[in-house]
Design a protein around this motif. Structure first.
Motif, PDB file in Angstrom:
ATOM      1  N   LYS A  86      -5.712  10.889   4.025  1.00  0.00           N
ATOM      2  CA  LYS A  86      -5.390  10.018   2.899  1.00  0.00           C
ATOM      3  C   LYS A  86      -4.378   8.997   3.371  1.00  0.00           C
ATOM      4  N   LYS A  87      -4.526   7.761   2.925  1.00  0.00           N
ATOM      5  CA  LYS A  87      -3.640   6.695   3.397  1.00  0.00           C
ATOM      6  C   LYS A  87      -3.444   5.696   2.264  1.00  0.00           C
ATOM      7  N   ASP A  88      -2.256   5.149   2.145  1.00  0.00           N
ATOM      8  CA  ASP A  88      -1.974   4.099   1.172  1.00  0.00           C
ATOM      9  C   ASP A  88      -1.741   2.792   1.909  1.00  0.00           C
ATOM     10  N   LYS A  89      -2.552   1.799   1.575  1.00  0.00           N
ATOM     11  CA  LYS A  89      -2.381   0.473   2.165  1.00  0.00           C
ATOM     12  C   LYS A  89      -1.463  -0.322   1.244  1.00  0.00           C
ATOM     13  N   VAL A  90      -0.331  -0.773   1.761  1.00  0.00           N
ATOM     14  CA  VAL A  90       0.677  -1.466   0.962  1.00  0.00           C
ATOM     15  C   VAL A  90       0.504  -2.967   1.146  1.00  0.00           C
ATOM     16  N   LEU A  91       0.256  -3.648   0.034  1.00  0.00           N
ATOM     17  CA  LEU A  91       0.192  -5.099   0.022  1.00  0.00           C
ATOM     18  C   LEU A  91       1.477  -5.621  -0.598  1.00  0.00           C
ATOM     19  N   ARG A  92       1.562  -6.900  -0.854  1.00  0.00           N
ATOM     20  CA  ARG A  92       2.796  -7.452  -1.422  1.00  0.00           C
ATOM     21  C   ARG A  92       3.097  -6.897  -2.807  1.00  0.00           C
ATOM     22  N   ASN A  93       2.092  -6.912  -3.679  1.00  0.00           N
ATOM     23  CA  ASN A  93       2.347  -6.549  -5.071  1.00  0.00           C
ATOM     24  C   ASN A  93       1.735  -5.232  -5.498  1.00  0.00           C
ATOM     25  N   LYS A  94       0.927  -4.612  -4.651  1.00  0.00           N
ATOM     26  CA  LYS A  94       0.285  -3.371  -5.065  1.00  0.00           C
ATOM     27  C   LYS A  94       0.004  -2.478  -3.867  1.00  0.00           C
ATOM     28  N   THR A  95      -0.341  -1.237  -4.187  1.00  0.00           N
ATOM     29  CA  THR A  95      -0.686  -0.242  -3.182  1.00  0.00           C
ATOM     30  C   THR A  95      -2.116   0.216  -3.425  1.00  0.00           C
ATOM     31  N   ILE A  96      -2.917   0.246  -2.361  1.00  0.00           N
ATOM     32  CA  ILE A  96      -4.313   0.642  -2.481  1.00  0.00           C
ATOM     33  C   ILE A  96      -4.488   1.997  -1.811  1.00  0.00           C
ATOM     34  N   PRO A  97      -4.896   3.037  -2.572  1.00  0.00           N
ATOM     35  CA  PRO A  97      -5.126   4.357  -1.962  1.00  0.00           C
ATOM     36  C   PRO A  97      -6.483   4.398  -1.252  1.00  0.00           C
TER      37      PRO A  97
END
Length: 124
Positions: A86-97
């Protein structure tokens, strides 16, 4: 259409070669007729040399030839077997699981990252 993969089409992590087959006849210098298994009955059995790869025999190398159930249009459906990571991709305004998924007819090295929401929706 994401879970449907077509025979012979390349994706980023999909394997390019299907298996080892015996050469029945050399038609021309660049065309070979192969002995294909009954599962690949709808595939034309004459191939250009650029589509083939030389197999170097090794007594310790044991190949397992899994049979694929192909549809009429030479496609098959990929089904998830296991979630490896499982990984969370962190963008500027949100996090995508994201989840790393191992597919039925693929090796561990060919596991892909998929959106967790899509996986929950398609495979509850």
């Amino acid at each position: 259409m994401k879970e449907v993969r077509r025979f012979g089409k390349k994706r980023k992590l999909s394997s390019r070669f299907v298996g080892q087959f015996e050469i029945l006849e050399i038609i021309r210098q660049v065309a070979y007729r192969l002995a294909l298994p009954p599962a690949l009955l709808r595939v034309h059995n004459v191939f250009h040399v650029s589509m083939l790869r030389k197999y170097i025999s090794d007594s310790s190398h044991v190949l397992s030839h899994d049979t694929l159930s192909l549809h009429e249009n030479l496609s098959y459906e990929e089904k998830p077997v296991q979630i490896l990571d499982k990984k969370d991709k962190v963008l500027r305004n949100k996090t995508i699981p994201l989840v790393k998924v191992l597919w039925k007819n693929s090796a561990v090295e060919e596991a892909t990252l998929e959106l967790e929401s899509n996986m929950r929706e398609n495979y509850p």
